[in-house]
Design a protein around this motif. Structure first.
Motif, short mmCIF file in Angstrom:
data_model
loop_
_atom_site.label_atom_id
_atom_site.label_comp_id
_atom_site.label_asym_id
_atom_site.label_seq_id
_atom_site.Cartn_x
_atom_site.Cartn_y
_atom_site.Cartn_z
N TYR A 151 0.82 -1.22 0.00
CA TYR A 151 0.00 0.00 0.00
C TYR A 151 0.85 1.26 0.00
O TYR A 151 0.61 2.19 -0.77
N TYR A 152 1.86 1.30 0.86
CA TYR A 152 2.65 2.51 1.03
C TYR A 152 3.92 2.53 0.19
O TYR A 152 4.49 3.60 -0.04
N ILE A 231 -6.11 0.33 6.59
CA ILE A 231 -6.01 0.51 5.14
C ILE A 231 -6.84 -0.51 4.37
O ILE A 231 -7.17 -0.28 3.20
#
Length: 452
Positions: A151-152, A231
């Motif tokens: 995700y990051y 998330i």
């Protein structure tokens, strides 16, 4: 590359099951296989085989060869449920054009029967639970770490491209909340098995010789899982996290901390909640509110701000109507995707089978909750019972608001935790009538090191 992972883990699990004494090593590798996610082998179109399926069969065969050392804890409700599960198989085949799909649905649910037998032969004492809890936490922390990195740090996905069997980008919902995809595992439904295993983290600090490194592992696992839940955007997981927080206070913190520590903790908690609410993304808050409304408020029409909530309610109401019209059920897989295992199973096999399944869950939940406060239990026994009870509560919540049993990778982890609690609590309750205050204090002295 991901096929190689399937083969290696399956072979190692089979070796440890058949060529090492006891069931511990095989069960450990079954839990490790939870990490594989959607990595399956297609037998025929519509019928998939997961490594966990193979491992459970091997463990069951191994368990059959082991001598029984104590009275069986296999639950009566599960024995009574078996004919209804088989009835759902034949009923489903006769009422559908796709019998393969019926067999697949039946197979995934039927794994609950050997699992309880395996765990019954596995648990011998308090020492049986914590090592498996440690492996389970290690697995969900690894899954969380991979999802957070995807995700990051988008290039992370390219670094491990050979290990992926799907290619899904992060998703934005109607509220504008950008959700992680967790493509390494296969789907964001992994949150359902992560949240149910998370309470086992409370057992870890007392199970390592190196307290400092263990504390770091606990803090890291807790933090990375919370970030992962955020998330993923699964509203059910968020609500379950609140449920677990309340149970943690009642079952563990309230029992161990004095009033001044409790007051200080609540003060810090309120400050923390205020800070978080001030800095949270509005899209997250909007999504959380729609999650609460989806459970508490019936939707009379299509809601463009929460289409999934509306669809879930419609499927749920349709399944309930099926139960009232077809009390004997309509067969495995024929009720569709209801987003509630309790309701879907009842629609599949009939209301009697559904009552047995739900009754088996709720009776264990009540017994284990009150058992935590029994003065004849040692602190170690109370801690293990409390952790498994919290996992059981999260499991029940997931079974009520999501579909889990329909896939091996999401159903087995929940059934496994259910079986652990049932066998452990049943053996404890059988032992309690033989305990006296004198034996209780003797046991408390033997666990003094653990308590400290």
């Amino acid at each position: 590359m991901y096929n190689l992972i399937i083969i290696l883990i399956t072979l190692v699990a089979l070796y440890n099951t058949f060529f090492k004494s006891g069931l511990y090593h095989g069960i450990k590798w079954m839990v490790i296989a939870f990490f594989l996610g959607y990595r399956t082998v297609t037998i025929t179109p519509g019928f998939l085989l997961h490594p966990i399926d193979i491992i459970i069969v091997a463990l069951f065969l191994k368990a059959l060869t082991l001598p029984r050392t104590s009275q069986s804890t296999y639950p009566l409700w599960l024995i009574l449920l078996l004919p209804f599960a088989i009835w759902g198989l034949f009923n489903g085949i006769f009422n559908t054009w796709n019998p393969i799909r019926v067999w697949y649905d039946f197979k995934n649910f039927a794994l609950i029967f050997p699992l309880f037998f395996i765990v019954d032969r596995f648990i011998k004492s308090d020492e049986s639970i914590p090592p498996i809890a440690y492996v389970n936490i290690l697995v969900i922390a690894s899954i969380a770490l991979f999802g957070v990195m995807e995700y990051y740090v988008p290039p992370f996905r390219q670094l491990l491209s050979g290990f992926y069997n799907v290619g899904v980008e992060n998703m934005a919902d109607a509220q504008g909340f950008v959700r992680a995809s967790f493509t390494f595992w296969g789907a964001i439904t992994v949150g359902h098995i992560m949240i149910t295993a998370l309470p086992l983290i409370s057992l870890i600090p007392k199970e390592s010789k190196t307290q400092q490194s263990n504390t770091v592992f606990v803090l890291f696992s807790l933090l990375i899982n919370i970030v992962a839940f955020y998330i993923m955007g699964n509203r059910a997981d968020w609500l379950a996290l609140i449920l677990l927080s309340g149970l943690f206070y009642v079952l563990i913190f309230n029992r161990k901390a004095n009033l001044s520590k409790q007051a200080f903790a609540l003060f810090i908690l309120f400050i923390g909640i205020g800070f978080v609410l001030q800095n949270l993304d509005q899209a997250f808050i909007d999504r959380f509110i729609t999650g609460v409304e989806a459970i508490t408020t019936p939707k009379e029409g299509y809601d463009p701000h929460d289409s999934s909530g509306y669809k879930r309610q419609q499927r749920l109401f349709s399944a309930i109507q099926t139960i009232t019209k077809k009390p004997l059920g309509i067969g495995w897989s024929n009720s569709g995707w209801v987003h509630s295992d309790f309701i879907q199973i009842t629609a599949n096999i009939g209301w009697v089978g559904g009552i047995l399944f739900f009754g088996g869950y709720i009776s264990l939940a009540a017994k284990s909750f009150f058992l935590v406060f029994n003065p004849l239990l040692t602190e170690r026994e109370k801690d293990i019972t409390a952790a498994l009870t919290m996992s059981h509560a999260a499991t029940g919540f997931m079974l009520a608001v999501n579909n889990n049993y329909v896939l091996t990778q999401t159903g087995v982890p929940l059934f496994f935790l259910w079986a652990l609690l049932h066998v452990y609590v049943t053996k404890l309750k059988r032992e309690l009538p033989y305990r006296t205050t004198r034996t209780y204090h003797a046991q408390a002295q033997r666990t003094a090191a653990y308590i400290q």
